[in-house]
Design a protein around this motif. Structure first.
Motif, PDB file in Angstrom:
ATOM      1  N   PRO A  70      74.022 -38.478  79.698  1.00 47.39           N
ATOM      2  CA  PRO A  70      74.326 -38.638  81.125  1.00 47.39           C
ATOM      3  C   PRO A  70      74.290 -37.327  81.915  1.00 47.39           C
ATOM      4  N   HIS A  71      74.766 -36.223  81.331  1.00 51.62           N
ATOM      5  CA  HIS A  71      74.754 -34.973  82.086  1.00 51.62           C
ATOM      6  C   HIS A  71      73.327 -34.460  82.293  1.00 51.62           C
ATOM      7  N   GLN A  72      72.408 -34.814  81.402  1.00 60.13           N
ATOM      8  CA  GLN A  72      71.017 -34.419  81.571  1.00 60.13           C
ATOM      9  C   GLN A  72      70.369 -35.221  82.704  1.00 60.13           C
ATOM     10  N   LEU A  73      70.648 -36.506  82.744  1.00 64.95           N
ATOM     11  CA  LEU A  73      70.126 -37.337  83.838  1.00 64.95           C
ATOM     12  C   LEU A  73      70.646 -36.849  85.176  1.00 64.95           C
ATOM     13  N   SER A  74      71.921 -36.543  85.235  1.00 66.25           N
ATOM     14  CA  SER A  74      72.524 -36.064  86.480  1.00 66.25           C
ATOM     15  C   SER A  74      71.886 -34.759  86.936  1.00 66.25           C
ATOM     16  N   ALA A  75      71.696 -33.829  86.001  1.00 67.18           N
ATOM     17  CA  ALA A  75      71.124 -32.537  86.370  1.00 67.18           C
ATOM     18  C   ALA A  75      69.714 -32.687  86.923  1.00 67.18           C
TER      19      ALA A  75
END
Length: 104
Positions: A70-75
């Motif tokens: 999820p943090h990769q998608l957000s970034a």
């Protein structure tokens, strides 16, 4: 019945009465169905891929063998892609396997 409006370039729902059907004239369009079916299918697939992002913003990921966190998608999708067209490389060391997301 659905009808294509040449003027508005859209579909609309139309109800035809028996009188309306009697007034219809069949025109000879001169078209045949002797074209290359493989080229038609290729064109339809290309068009579908071209508009796929409108329905699924993560379409590119759904075709890949990558399972981003999820943090990769957000970034990427919430921050980097909203910036002006710049070159960037986002690398994430998530353990023994290294990942990178290049962008142009």
């Amino acid at each position: 019945m659905l009808a294509w409006s040449v003027h508005s370039q859209s579909f609309r729902r139309v109800t035809l009465t028996e009188e309306d059907i009697g007034k219809l004239v069949i025109l000879d369009s001169g078209s045949t169905f002797g074209g290359d079916g493989k080229l038609l299918r290729l064109g339809l697939q290309a068009y579908a891929l071209g508009i796929a992002y409108e329905f699924d913003p993560f379409f590119g990921l759904s075709l890949s063998r990558v399972d981003p966190l999820p943090h990769q998608l957000s970034a990427v999708y919430d921050h980097l892609l909203k910036l002006a067209r710049i070159r960037f490389l986002l690398a994430d060391d998530a353990g023994p396997a290294k990942q990178s997301w290049p962008g142009c």
